[in-house]
Design a protein around this motif. Structure first.
Motif, mmCIF file in Angstrom:
data_model
loop_
_atom_site.group_PDB
_atom_site.id
_atom_site.type_symbol
_atom_site.label_atom_id
_atom_site.label_comp_id
_atom_site.label_asym_id
_atom_site.label_seq_id
_atom_site.Cartn_x
_atom_site.Cartn_y
_atom_site.Cartn_z
ATOM 1 N N GLY A 116 50.840 37.360 12.692
ATOM 2 C CA GLY A 116 50.180 38.666 12.746
ATOM 3 C C GLY A 116 51.181 39.801 12.821
ATOM 4 O O GLY A 116 51.023 40.833 12.154
ATOM 5 N N ALA A 117 52.229 39.625 13.641
ATOM 6 C CA ALA A 117 53.252 40.663 13.754
ATOM 7 C C ALA A 117 53.964 40.882 12.419
ATOM 8 O O ALA A 117 54.223 42.027 12.016
ATOM 9 C CB ALA A 117 54.266 40.273 14.832
ATOM 10 N N ALA A 118 54.264 39.784 11.708
ATOM 11 C CA ALA A 118 54.920 39.907 10.402
ATOM 12 C C ALA A 118 54.025 40.638 9.404
ATOM 13 O O ALA A 118 54.500 41.465 8.611
ATOM 14 C CB ALA A 118 55.278 38.516 9.874
ATOM 15 N N LEU A 119 52.716 40.346 9.454
ATOM 16 C CA LEU A 119 51.787 41.007 8.543
ATOM 17 C C LEU A 119 51.698 42.502 8.826
ATOM 18 O O LEU A 119 51.704 43.323 7.900
ATOM 19 C CB LEU A 119 50.406 40.358 8.656
ATOM 20 N N VAL A 120 51.628 42.864 10.106
ATOM 21 C CA VAL A 120 51.569 44.282 10.482
ATOM 22 C C VAL A 120 52.837 45.007 10.043
ATOM 23 O O VAL A 120 52.782 46.099 9.454
ATOM 24 C CB VAL A 120 51.363 44.428 12.005
ATOM 25 N N LEU A 121 53.990 44.414 10.311
ATOM 26 C CA LEU A 121 55.255 45.045 9.927
ATOM 27 C C LEU A 121 55.374 45.165 8.413
ATOM 28 O O LEU A 121 55.889 46.169 7.901
ATOM 29 C CB LEU A 121 56.430 44.244 10.496
ATOM 30 N N ALA A 122 54.880 44.152 7.683
ATOM 31 C CA ALA A 122 54.917 44.220 6.221
ATOM 32 C C ALA A 122 54.020 45.339 5.700
ATOM 33 O O ALA A 122 54.398 46.084 4.773
ATOM 34 C CB ALA A 122 54.491 42.868 5.633
ATOM 35 N N LEU A 123 52.826 45.477 6.278
ATOM 36 C CA LEU A 123 51.909 46.551 5.869
ATOM 37 C C LEU A 123 52.525 47.931 6.112
ATOM 38 O O LEU A 123 52.471 48.811 5.251
ATOM 39 C CB LEU A 123 50.591 46.433 6.636
ATOM 40 N N LEU A 124 53.114 48.101 7.297
ATOM 41 C CA LEU A 124 53.692 49.397 7.639
ATOM 42 C C LEU A 124 54.956 49.683 6.822
ATOM 43 O O LEU A 124 55.219 50.839 6.461
ATOM 44 C CB LEU A 124 53.999 49.447 9.135
ATOM 45 N N TRP A 125 55.738 48.651 6.538
ATOM 46 C CA TRP A 125 56.921 48.834 5.685
ATOM 47 C C TRP A 125 56.510 49.276 4.277
ATOM 48 O O TRP A 125 57.121 50.169 3.683
ATOM 49 C CB TRP A 125 57.711 47.533 5.632
ATOM 50 N N TRP A 126 55.458 48.653 3.786
ATOM 51 C CA TRP A 126 54.965 48.958 2.439
ATOM 52 C C TRP A 126 54.405 50.375 2.351
ATOM 53 O O TRP A 126 54.634 51.080 1.367
ATOM 54 C CB TRP A 126 53.890 47.932 2.070
ATOM 55 N N ARG A 127 53.700 50.822 3.398
ATOM 56 C CA ARG A 127 53.008 52.115 3.346
ATOM 57 C C ARG A 127 53.642 53.155 4.267
ATOM 58 O O ARG A 127 53.001 54.174 4.548
ATOM 59 C CB ARG A 127 51.538 51.931 3.743
ATOM 60 N N TRP A 128 54.869 52.964 4.713
ATOM 61 C CA TRP A 128 55.452 53.848 5.716
ATOM 62 C C TRP A 128 55.461 55.311 5.275
ATOM 63 O O TRP A 128 54.961 56.194 5.993
ATOM 64 C CB TRP A 128 56.868 53.394 6.066
ATOM 65 N N ALA A 129 56.023 55.608 4.118
ATOM 66 C CA ALA A 129 56.122 57.006 3.675
ATOM 67 C C ALA A 129 54.746 57.644 3.475
ATOM 68 O O ALA A 129 54.505 58.765 3.967
ATOM 69 C CB ALA A 129 56.968 57.101 2.398
ATOM 70 N N PRO A 130 53.814 57.012 2.755
ATOM 71 C CA PRO A 130 52.473 57.615 2.628
ATOM 72 C C PRO A 130 51.765 57.778 3.974
ATOM 73 O O PRO A 130 51.097 58.789 4.211
ATOM 74 C CB PRO A 130 51.727 56.631 1.720
ATOM 75 N N LEU A 131 51.901 56.788 4.846
ATOM 76 C CA LEU A 131 51.276 56.883 6.166
ATOM 77 C C LEU A 131 51.832 58.062 6.955
ATOM 78 O O LEU A 131 51.086 58.815 7.594
ATOM 79 C CB LEU A 131 51.504 55.586 6.950
#
Length: 267
Positions: free
Chosen positions: A135-150
């Motif tokens: 779960g932690a890896a999935l969350v970090l991957a999501l945030l890494w992917w969308r960091w700038a737009p977020l």
């Protein structure tokens, strides 16, 4: 005996895994002033626990589904005749109450309710550990992917629109990430303390970070320190591990606040 046979080692790894997932999410919760949103999502998870036990499905799956439903419901209803704080108050406490009532109807199920309310990190199994780190890896991957737009959507939705970024889509990414964090953190700190683990490390890191990325990294460090130090204190003082972790995080926040007040050049 294998490397993960020690319950203290599994507890330490679980605490660090949750801290790494919660830290960047906590930063966005602080930036967007979504503290009550995170609390409502966490409270809804106890209903997911009850449904999981009733349907004989994994606790993680039930908590994740209900947390997602809560987050999506709040996002959908907000701004449609309901103030956000009222909506969150009604849904958060209603979901918690329905969950507790549903648990009382379960027959033939041995349930330690305190473990789900306040966490039971010392009882983390190897399977729990795998779920937490996945779960932690999935969350970090999501945030890494969308960091700038977020980040853009968080700082200024109008600029995000001008740049071709849909703030509602980024809100959905945050919603999914928050639900995953809640689901994986239940075993560590319980539904009543998840919001504290989200918010306190981020708030403690905020005075000393000059960039969003540095704040997220410092929050992760503070969260991991709280998890490991809280476990050590709980072992030494014979206190509940989950609340002790949050107490140490609160102490670090107090220390950072005092250091900020005493910092030279403070206006």
């Amino acid at each position: 005996m294998t490397f993960l046979d020690s319950f203290l080692l599994r507890a330490a790894l679980a605490g660090v895994g949750v801290a790494l997932a919660a830290a960047p999410m906590g930063c966005f919760v602080v930036w967007r002033r979504m503290a009550y949103f995170g609390d409502a999502t966490a409270h809804a998870a106890i209903l997911g626990v009850a449904l999981s036990l009733a349907l004989s499905v994994p606790i993680f799956a039930g908590a994740l589904v209900v947390a997602l439903l809560m987050a999506v419901t709040v996002s959908t209803l907000s701004g449609r005749g309901y103030s956000m704080d009222t909506l969150l108050g009604v849904l958060a406490h209603s979901a918690l109450a329905f969950g507790l009532v549903a648990v009382s109807f379960l027959e033939g199920v041995r349930l330690d309710l305190m473990a789900y309310l306040f966490g039971d990190i010392l009882a983390v199994s190897r399977m729990d550990l795998a779920v937490i780190w996945a779960g932690a890896a999935l969350v970090l991957a999501l945030l890494w992917w969308r960091w700038a737009p977020l980040l853009t959507a968080t700082l200024n939705p109008e600029i995000a629109h001008a740049a071709g970024i849909d703030p509602r889509r980024e809100q959905l990414v945050l919603t999914v990430s928050l639900a995953i964090v809640v689901a994986v953190a239940i075993k560590v700190v319980g539904v009543l303390l998840i919001a504290a683990l989200l918010i306190i490390p981020a708030a403690a890191a905020r005075p000393f970070a000059d960039t969003p990325e540095r704040m997220a990294a410092m929050a992760a460090l503070i969260g991991a320190t709280s998890a490991l130090g809280g476990l050590w204190l709980a072992f030494q003082l014979d206190t509940p591990a989950g609340p002790t972790i949050v107490c140490l995080a609160a102490g670090l926040f107090a220390a950072s606040s005092i250091m900020r007040l005493l910092r030279p050049g403070r206006v």
